[in-house]
Design an enzyme around this catalytic site. Structure first.
Site, short mmCIF file in Angstrom:
data_model
loop_
_atom_site.label_atom_id
_atom_site.label_comp_id
_atom_site.label_asym_id
_atom_site.label_seq_id
_atom_site.Cartn_x
_atom_site.Cartn_y
_atom_site.Cartn_z
N GLY A 62 0.85 -1.18 0.00
CA GLY A 62 0.00 0.00 0.00
C GLY A 62 0.88 1.23 0.00
N GLU A 63 0.47 2.26 0.71
CA GLU A 63 1.26 3.49 0.85
C GLU A 63 1.89 3.48 2.24
OE1 GLU A 63 1.91 5.78 -1.29
OE2 GLU A 63 0.55 5.23 -2.93
N SER A 64 3.19 3.27 2.30
CA SER A 64 3.85 3.12 3.61
C SER A 64 3.68 4.36 4.48
CB SER A 64 5.34 2.81 3.41
OG SER A 64 6.00 3.85 2.71
N CYS A 94 6.18 -5.31 0.10
CA CYS A 94 6.29 -3.99 -0.50
C CYS A 94 6.29 -2.90 0.59
CB CYS A 94 5.18 -3.78 -1.53
SG CYS A 94 5.49 -2.44 -2.68
N ARG A 123 12.67 3.63 -0.73
CA ARG A 123 11.28 3.65 -1.21
C ARG A 123 11.22 3.85 -2.72
NH1 ARG A 123 8.98 8.07 -0.06
NH2 ARG A 123 6.80 7.40 0.04
N ILE A 152 5.41 -3.62 -7.84
CA ILE A 152 4.55 -2.47 -8.07
C ILE A 152 5.04 -1.32 -7.19
CG2 ILE A 152 2.18 -1.60 -8.02
CD1 ILE A 152 1.25 -4.55 -8.07
N ARG A 153 5.65 -0.33 -7.78
CA ARG A 153 6.24 0.78 -7.02
C ARG A 153 7.06 0.23 -5.85
NH1 ARG A 153 1.97 4.93 -5.14
NH2 ARG A 153 3.87 6.05 -4.59
N HIS A 189 4.97 -8.78 -4.52
CA HIS A 189 3.64 -9.15 -4.05
C HIS A 189 3.31 -10.60 -4.40
CE1 HIS A 189 2.20 -5.02 -3.08
NE2 HIS A 189 3.05 -4.67 -4.02
N GLU A 191 1.10 -12.39 -3.07
CA GLU A 191 -0.36 -12.56 -2.97
C GLU A 191 -1.06 -12.21 -4.28
OE1 GLU A 191 0.36 -8.25 -2.12
OE2 GLU A 191 1.37 -10.14 -1.69
#
Length: 218
Positions: A62-64, A94, A123, A152-153, A189, A191
């Protein structure tokens, strides 16, 4: 792709393992589905009380920075840090890898982590969302079958301490999966791709901790 059978001991030796998924932001449902395929019971963690009785915890992507801020707003950061110190098995993907890192590069102003892993993480090391990619990784710790890794990012580990086991690198040498004690982290990821072996590693750590009589005290 390996999806795996239910992890040993989750049913044969007692109730299903109780695995928390930090549910402040990010890909919570994907991890819940992955854990369910392995026979675990999942609990969404949003408040300190949700940590009680857990056998392990997942920190999703997500967004850390957002997860960090929300964990402090909900009074969850310090109890979660204490659980990590107490030995709770934790798997971060991530953003979860970022949150487990002791040190960050390119952090936003005031950004904090939960810590636990003796690593320095950069990051967004692989660019923006449109620069997401997949790679096949060899991980001897997981067997001979390569891992289909979705980035992903994604972050990268730029420095790992002496007690950190490097599980995977990209072809250019960049570190993207690590383990230290009961803490596991991947820059990608599993998952998303249907890979279940990392979640199984988490359940194995949780089962050992339960057998030692230290589970459920977080």
């Amino acid at each position: 792709m390996v999806t795996g059978a239910p992890a040993p001991s989750t049913a044969a030796e007692g109730p299903a393992l109780r695995i928390g998924v930090l549910a402040l932001q990010g890909d919570v449902r994907e991890h819940e589905r992955a854990l369910a395929t392995l026979g675990a019971t999942t609990v969404r963690v949003r408040r300190p009380a949700d940590l009680f009785g857990l056998d392990a915890l997942v920190l999703p992507g997500g967004e850390s920075s957002v997860i960090d801020k929300l964990s402090r707003a909900f009074g969850l950061r310090e109890p979660l840090r204490a659980a990590i110190v107490a030995g709770l098995p934790v798997y971060g993907t991530c953003a979860g890898m970022i949150l487990l890192a002791e040190r960050l590069e390119d952090a936003i102003a005031g950004q904090q982590t939960f810590g636990g892993l003796d690593i320095t993480v950069r990051r967004n090391a692989f660019g923006r969302q449109q620069e997401s990619f997949e790679a096949m990784l060899l991980l001897p710790a997981l067997g001979d079958e390569p891992v289909a890794a979705t980035f992903i990012r994604a972050p990268e580990v730029v420095l790992a301490g002496p007690d950190v086991e490097v599980l995977a690198r990209l072809e250019d040498g960049r570190i993207v999966a690590v383990r230290q004690g009961n803490l596991l982290a991947t820059a990608f990821h599993p998952e998303v791709s249907g890979e279940r072996r990392f979640h199984r590693l988490l359940l194995e750590s949780a089962a050992v901790r339960r057998a030692d009589g230290t589970a459920g005290t977080s």
